[in-house]
Design a protein around this motif. Structure first.
Motif, mmCIF file in Angstrom:
data_model
loop_
_atom_site.group_PDB
_atom_site.id
_atom_site.type_symbol
_atom_site.label_atom_id
_atom_site.label_comp_id
_atom_site.label_asym_id
_atom_site.label_seq_id
_atom_site.Cartn_x
_atom_site.Cartn_y
_atom_site.Cartn_z
ATOM 1 N N ASN A 86 34.870 110.958 21.066
ATOM 2 C CA ASN A 86 34.961 109.383 21.176
ATOM 3 C C ASN A 86 36.324 108.951 21.143
ATOM 4 O O ASN A 86 36.808 107.981 21.472
ATOM 5 C CB ASN A 86 34.078 108.648 20.821
ATOM 6 N N GLN A 87 37.167 109.476 19.978
ATOM 7 C CA GLN A 87 38.256 108.920 19.582
ATOM 8 C C GLN A 87 39.247 109.515 20.361
ATOM 9 O O GLN A 87 40.502 108.903 20.503
ATOM 10 C CB GLN A 87 38.542 109.554 18.226
ATOM 11 N N ARG A 88 39.110 110.401 21.478
ATOM 12 C CA ARG A 88 40.364 111.006 22.314
ATOM 13 C C ARG A 88 40.394 110.111 23.649
ATOM 14 O O ARG A 88 39.576 109.158 23.825
ATOM 15 C CB ARG A 88 39.643 112.330 22.834
ATOM 16 N N PRO A 89 41.311 109.988 24.002
ATOM 17 C CA PRO A 89 41.954 109.036 24.942
ATOM 18 C C PRO A 89 41.365 109.074 26.419
ATOM 19 O O PRO A 89 40.845 110.111 26.845
ATOM 20 C CB PRO A 89 43.404 109.228 25.159
ATOM 21 N N ILE A 90 41.408 108.101 27.118
ATOM 22 C CA ILE A 90 41.081 108.280 28.575
ATOM 23 C C ILE A 90 42.474 108.134 29.422
ATOM 24 O O ILE A 90 43.360 107.426 29.060
ATOM 25 C CB ILE A 90 40.529 106.921 29.026
ATOM 26 N N ILE A 91 42.471 108.976 30.409
ATOM 27 C CA ILE A 91 43.491 109.111 31.115
ATOM 28 C C ILE A 91 43.254 108.528 32.434
ATOM 29 O O ILE A 91 42.192 108.679 33.051
ATOM 30 C CB ILE A 91 43.961 110.537 31.522
ATOM 31 N N LEU A 92 44.329 107.579 32.980
ATOM 32 C CA LEU A 92 44.418 107.210 34.376
ATOM 33 C C LEU A 92 45.504 107.843 35.170
ATOM 34 O O LEU A 92 46.532 107.986 34.529
ATOM 35 C CB LEU A 92 44.592 105.512 34.172
ATOM 36 N N VAL A 93 44.985 108.370 36.192
ATOM 37 C CA VAL A 93 46.102 109.078 37.144
ATOM 38 C C VAL A 93 46.150 108.492 38.635
ATOM 39 O O VAL A 93 45.085 108.105 39.055
ATOM 40 C CB VAL A 93 45.524 110.688 37.288
ATOM 41 N N SER A 94 47.498 108.567 38.932
ATOM 42 C CA SER A 94 47.619 107.977 40.320
ATOM 43 C C SER A 94 48.963 108.627 40.895
ATOM 44 O O SER A 94 49.835 109.123 40.019
ATOM 45 C CB SER A 94 47.507 106.369 40.143
ATOM 46 N N ASN A 95 49.196 108.512 42.337
ATOM 47 C CA ASN A 95 50.241 109.109 42.706
ATOM 48 C C ASN A 95 51.407 108.059 42.602
ATOM 49 O O ASN A 95 52.462 108.274 43.200
ATOM 50 C CB ASN A 95 50.169 109.544 44.146
ATOM 51 N N SER A 96 51.168 106.733 42.065
ATOM 52 C CA SER A 96 52.124 105.845 41.839
ATOM 53 C C SER A 96 51.884 104.979 40.527
ATOM 54 O O SER A 96 50.664 104.562 40.494
ATOM 55 C CB SER A 96 52.292 105.069 43.112
ATOM 56 N N SER A 97 52.899 104.447 39.898
ATOM 57 C CA SER A 97 52.641 103.528 38.992
ATOM 58 C C SER A 97 52.181 102.085 39.322
ATOM 59 O O SER A 97 51.506 101.427 38.882
ATOM 60 C CB SER A 97 54.066 103.481 38.077
ATOM 61 N N TRP A 98 52.866 101.926 40.783
ATOM 62 C CA TRP A 98 52.469 100.642 41.473
ATOM 63 C C TRP A 98 51.073 100.630 41.321
ATOM 64 O O TRP A 98 50.473 99.435 41.387
ATOM 65 C CB TRP A 98 53.106 100.758 42.852
ATOM 66 N N TYR A 99 50.486 101.593 41.918
ATOM 67 C CA TYR A 99 48.809 101.381 42.271
ATOM 68 C C TYR A 99 47.864 100.957 41.127
ATOM 69 O O TYR A 99 47.407 99.938 40.893
ATOM 70 C CB TYR A 99 48.242 102.717 42.844
ATOM 71 N N LEU A 100 48.425 101.541 40.008
ATOM 72 C CA LEU A 100 47.883 101.454 38.569
ATOM 73 C C LEU A 100 48.088 99.882 38.177
ATOM 74 O O LEU A 100 47.249 99.127 37.759
ATOM 75 C CB LEU A 100 48.211 102.423 37.425
ATOM 76 N N PHE A 101 49.213 99.496 38.209
ATOM 77 C CA PHE A 101 49.835 98.187 37.603
ATOM 78 C C PHE A 101 49.109 97.165 38.618
ATOM 79 O O PHE A 101 48.753 96.131 37.957
ATOM 80 C CB PHE A 101 51.399 98.238 37.626
ATOM 81 N N HIS A 102 49.206 97.216 40.044
ATOM 82 C CA HIS A 102 48.630 96.321 40.883
ATOM 83 C C HIS A 102 47.181 96.202 40.890
ATOM 84 O O HIS A 102 46.480 95.031 41.000
ATOM 85 C CB HIS A 102 49.115 96.553 42.302
ATOM 86 N N TYR A 103 46.307 97.164 40.850
ATOM 87 C CA TYR A 103 45.021 97.563 40.879
ATOM 88 C C TYR A 103 44.119 97.641 39.777
ATOM 89 O O TYR A 103 42.916 97.379 39.793
ATOM 90 C CB TYR A 103 44.576 98.422 42.057
ATOM 91 N N ARG A 104 44.588 97.971 38.750
ATOM 92 C CA ARG A 104 43.839 98.495 37.653
ATOM 93 C C ARG A 104 44.247 97.594 36.225
ATOM 94 O O ARG A 104 43.877 98.253 35.091
ATOM 95 C CB ARG A 104 44.018 100.008 37.338
ATOM 96 N N LYS A 105 45.124 96.620 36.478
ATOM 97 C CA LYS A 105 45.355 96.010 35.143
ATOM 98 C C LYS A 105 44.414 95.329 34.362
ATOM 99 O O LYS A 105 44.394 95.618 33.088
ATOM 100 C CB LYS A 105 46.386 94.760 35.538
ATOM 101 N N LEU A 106 43.288 94.982 35.062
ATOM 102 C CA LEU A 106 42.183 94.389 34.146
ATOM 103 C C LEU A 106 41.270 95.382 33.659
ATOM 104 O O LEU A 106 40.827 95.263 32.458
ATOM 105 C CB LEU A 106 41.326 93.405 35.032
ATOM 106 N N LEU A 107 41.217 96.417 34.442
ATOM 107 C CA LEU A 107 40.521 97.769 33.690
ATOM 108 C C LEU A 107 41.416 98.340 32.564
ATOM 109 O O LEU A 107 40.738 98.514 31.458
ATOM 110 C CB LEU A 107 40.438 98.703 34.818
ATOM 111 N N ILE A 108 42.771 98.191 32.384
ATOM 112 C CA ILE A 108 43.332 98.890 31.375
ATOM 113 C C ILE A 108 43.150 97.738 30.410
ATOM 114 O O ILE A 108 42.933 98.142 29.116
ATOM 115 C CB ILE A 108 44.829 98.606 31.982
#
Length: 428
Positions: free
Chosen positions: A5-27
């Motif tokens: 459980n101490q290991r990290p979670i990885i978020l993967v996408s084909n663009s940083s823009w997608y993660l920043f725009h759509y996954r900010k609250l999740l992060i």
């Protein structure tokens, strides 16, 4: 290393823009719950902003060459080495190419995986080789999501290691029909990425100050009203997103303003070019290309805004519609985009997606404005959007999937191997 459980979670996408725009609250939510978090995504204009929220490791993969086998292999090899080094407990991947690579890598290392599909409608409408190619790709993703490595040379069937997330029921129905031979299909329906709090917090202010709230002292006629209306387009400048229809509508309504929020997609042949923009700017004096803006509907005060969504692209969930609903902005949408939202009567729908259909929708909108029905419709749409599609609810559903996979206590080949090495280091 003893506690996975101490290991990290990885978020993967084909663009940083997608993660920043759509996954900010999740992060933010994942970090608040004391989980380590890392993003793997190509470097782009939003990478620096994304790095302010979490550790971002640039993943060199090209959307322009997504059908090039050599480019695909290099992207796969890079992720394989990164995952081997990071040793995450979970991979959450987004978009088709990233999902394909993530499914294979996670199978090789025996890591739990969540695969989010932002929309496969464009594939369901394709024919011939394009459709067969997509079905084949999805079957590969499905296969690797159900198998994992147990020992150096042995794999075993484990359907509980992965979960698919789809944004609308149409995509699920399409895959269920085309892939009826699938024995296990673990999926969850989560409608998009949700309405950001920045919209919800300002919804009452926008509603109170809306010019669409008809006043008894307002003596505008239809012609005078259209001179004050600003039509808005928010999407990439793709023909399948309806940019040409929007520009044609601008030519037919020269007295109205037309704002275009969106950028060129150099990786797509379907996109407008810089030269196209120069030509349309000269021909249509009432059109302004605003480029890509964060939260464009909050960008500036517009007295009589109308969002036009003429897309037939096949997106998973058109967030722009519910964002406009939240701000009491009328929406005129194509049938293809509107049917991806399970809540009805929140926008005007052009069933044929042609110019005459959009003109009819504009006439209906103005008529309901003068009759007083429009504002009541906007208030109803606002309540439905906030109640059903807040970003907070979407994030909570996503976290529940993480917790479900964590309870399965999957025996990861990669993590167990390294744990054994650390436990027995003195004997090596």
């Amino acid at each position: 290393m003893k506690d996975i459980n101490q290991r990290p979670i990885i978020l993967v996408s084909n663009s940083s823009w997608y993660l920043f725009h759509y996954r900010k609250l999740l992060i933010q939510k994942i970090k608040k719950e004391k989980h380590h978090l890392i993003a793997l995504a190509p470097y782009d204009s939003t990478s620096k902003d994304l790095s302010n929220f979490l550790v971002h490791i640039p993943w060199r993969m090209s959307r322009k060459k997504n059908q090039n086998l050599y480019s695909f292999f290099i992207s796969f090899l890079r992720m394989l080495l990164l995952i081997r080094a990071i040793k995450p407990k979970l991979i959450h991947s987004h978009t088709l190419q990233a999902n394909l690579i993530s499914s294979i890598v996670s199978s090789f290392f025996g890591i739990n995986c969540v695969l989010s599909f932002a929309g496969i409608g464009r594939f369901s409408k394709s024919k011939g080789l394009s459709k067969l190619f997509f079905i084949y790709i999805f079957k590969i993703i499905y296969f690797f999501s159900n198998y994992q490595r147990g020992t150096r040379f042995k794999y075993f069937f484990n359907p509980n290691r992965s979960i698919f997330i789809f944004q609308n029921q149409n995509d699920i129905d399409f895959l269920g029909k085309e892939l009826n031979n699938l024995k296990t299909f673990n999926f969850s329906l989560i409608p998009g990425s949700g309405i950001p709090y920045s919209y919800i917090s300002k919804s009452n202010i926008f509603s109170k100050n809306s010019r669409w709230k008809k006043s008894p002292h307002n003596y505008l006629n239809r012609k005078a009203l259209l001179c004050k209306v600003t039509f808005i387009y928010c999407a990439r400048l793709l023909k399948s997103k309806g940019i040409l229809l929007f520009l044609k509508l601008a030519k037919l309504n020269p007295n109205s303003k037309f704002l275009i929020f969106g950028s060129i997609d150099s990786s797509s042949k379907d996109s407008l070019t810089k030269n196209d923009i120069l030509i349309f700017t000269r021909k249509c004096k009432n059109v302004s290309f605003m480029d890509n803006k964060l939260n464009p509907l909050l960008y500036k005060k517009i007295n009589y805004p109308v969002l036009i969504v003429p897309s037939i692209y096949g997106e998973g969930f058109p967030r722009g519609i519910i964002e406009a609903n939240t701000l009491s902005i009328p929406v005129i949408s194509s049938k293809e985009a509107a049917e991806k939202i399970p809540i009805k009567n929140i926008c005007y729908v052009n069933k044929k997606n042609n110019i005459s259909g959009y003109e009819k929708c504009i006439n209906k909108l103005t008529n309901e404005y003068f009759s007083g029905k429009l504002y009541l419709k906007l208030e109803n749409a606002k309540e439905k959007a906030i109640m059903n599609f807040s970003e907070k609810k979407i994030v909570e559903k996503t976290i529940e999937i993480y917790e479900y996979l964590n309870k399965k206590r999957n025996e990861s080949y990669l993590l167990n191997k390294d744990r054994d090495k650390l436990d027995n280091w003195i004997a090596q």
